[in-house]
Design a protein around this motif. Structure first.
Motif, PDB file in Angstrom:
ATOM      1  N   VAL A 222       2.123   1.921  -3.453  1.00  0.00           N
ATOM      2  CA  VAL A 222       1.086   2.543  -4.282  1.00  0.00           C
ATOM      3  C   VAL A 222       1.005   4.042  -3.975  1.00  0.00           C
ATOM      4  O   VAL A 222       0.931   4.879  -4.881  1.00  0.00           O
ATOM      5  N   ALA A 223       1.039   4.382  -2.677  1.00  0.00           N
ATOM      6  CA  ALA A 223       0.970   5.793  -2.287  1.00  0.00           C
ATOM      7  C   ALA A 223       2.155   6.586  -2.823  1.00  0.00           C
ATOM      8  O   ALA A 223       2.010   7.737  -3.256  1.00  0.00           O
TER       9      ALA A 223
ATOM     10  N   THR B 204       0.833  -1.206   0.000  1.00  0.00           N
ATOM     11  CA  THR B 204       0.000   0.000   0.000  1.00  0.00           C
ATOM     12  C   THR B 204       0.867   1.255   0.000  1.00  0.00           C
ATOM     13  O   THR B 204       0.570   2.246  -0.691  1.00  0.00           O
TER      14      THR B 204
END
Length: 394
Positions: A352-353, A349
């Motif tokens: 992705v950020a 995650t």
């Protein structure tokens, strides 16, 4: 070549053959890595007693020994509300280095923690003080015991002298080469080829929920005896567990299977008394196993009680194999478990950020980290990571 030179070369060759670092051997022997280096380069020659200690420590990691034993769970209640006495006199850890939190389990209200070493206290003084060491906690406490020049036997003796009550004790037997075939043992249970005083057994496969406090995703798991009784056995495929928890490929797992003897209350106390009386963990462990079960091969021409013990089981319980000693796997408290969680649960995650930051020309991820505020608990964890074992022990 003289005797000392021969011993020195054999020590180094064995260490390298066993795939053991100088640091790990030093930790297992209770000395420094630099001293191991000086021994191997011939700068110093250890005493006869230290030679014996090094030889013994080295053999714990011998890959040709397919079985090893270790303590994997310890829960002890001390009849005192003086938590500082338990931590500093019995555990011999400086209480100032422990993290204090206002919650606990088993009806206790607060706890002190160093890594996975947990000491719980209650507002009800009749409940006393509770020590809990799960698997990681046992390994971390072993690093303290080594630095204190103590053994489990020394520690248990002090506990009994303090009138402590052993609530649970797990003795684990690690099978490194697959001597135990758990699907076969399960089949034997179903075919009544397990002669046991226990009336129940349960088999679970990977992914099934066993019990709210039990492990899942462990491959094949066989429970013999009721989980509510004071003694039962848990046999499971450790390599599958390590694959599920730490993504270690099954073929690379150091341990294939594990046989756990789980003891509670009176059974745990009797086991500790037996350990201290005979100083022989193998005797204690296999006396318990042999008392409760025996795997056999069916023979329709004989009564069930006369069926021959299975050959693989004979080897496991001691026929034609070397002596089995209690081993330790000291493991200093580290942040590795949290890093593993970050790696598997958070990192994707976060990646992705970061990609979105790049696409949108923003700086949100770095800003979140900069603005994060550490509370007292976080600061204590950082502080604990900065200490050496020698700093913490008394």
């Amino acid at each position: 070549m003289n005797t000392n030179e021969t011993w020195r070369k054999e020590l180094k060759n064995k260490r390298l053959t066993y795939g053991l670092s100088q640091n790990k051997l030093a930790l297992a022997s209770g000395i420094t890595r630099s001293y191991i280096s000086d021994i191997e380069t011939g700068k110093v020659m250890p005493t006869l007693k230290l030679k014996e200690t090094l030889n013994s420590a080295l053999e714990r990691f011998n890959p040709d020994n397919p079985l090893e034993m270790l303590f994997d769970y310890v829960r002890i209640r001390f009849p005192t509300d003086k938590v500082d006495h338990v931590i500093e006199h019995i555990l011999r850890i400086n209480i100032d280095y422990m993290l204090h939190e206002d919650f606990a389990f088993y009806g206790y209200q607060e706890h002190f923690r160093f890594g996975d070493i947990v000491v719980m206290i209650s507002y009800d003084i009749t409940k006393g003080t509770l020590l809990e060491l799960k698997g990681k906690g046992c390994r971390q406490f072993e690093s303290f015991l080594l630095a204190q020049h103590r053994s489990w036997f020394d520690f248990f003796k002090i506990c009994l002298e303090e009138n402590a009550v052993f609530k649970r004790l797990d003795l684990a037997i690690n099978d490194k080469v697959g001597i135990l075939d758990i699907p076969e043992l399960t089949r034997k249970c179903k075919q009544e080829e397990c002669i046991s005083v226990f009336r129940s057994f349960k088999n679970y496969r990977s992914g099934e929920l066993v019990h709210r406090d039990e492990k899942v995703d462990m491959g094949n798991t066989l429970y013999i005896g009721s989980l509510k009784s004071e003694v039962y056995f848990c046999i499971y495929e450790k390599d599958y567990e390590q694959y599920a928890k730490n993504a270690i490929p099954i073929e690379e797992a150091a341990i294939k299977n594990r046989f756990e003897i789980r003891l509670k209350n009176d059974r745990a106390i009797h086991a500790v008394q037996d350990l201290l009386a005979f100083n022989d963990a193998e005797k204690t462990a296999f006396d318990i196993i042999n008392r409760y079960l025996r795997f056999v091969d069916k023979d329709e021409t004989k009564r069930r009680t006369d069926w021959e013990t299975n050959e693989r089981w004979k080897w496991f319980i001691g026929k034609d194999r070397g002596a089995l000693r209690l081993t330790t796997e000291p493991e200093p408290y580290s942040f590795e478990r949290t890093l593993n969680w970050l790696r598997h649960q958070v990192a994707p995650t976060l990646k992705v950020a970061k990609l979105l930051d790049t696409l949108n020309k923003t700086d949100i991820v770095d800003e979140l980290i900069r603005e994060a505020r550490l509370n007292e608990r976080h600061e204590k964890i950082v502080e604990q990571q900065s200490y050496s074992t020698e700093d913490v022990i008394l």
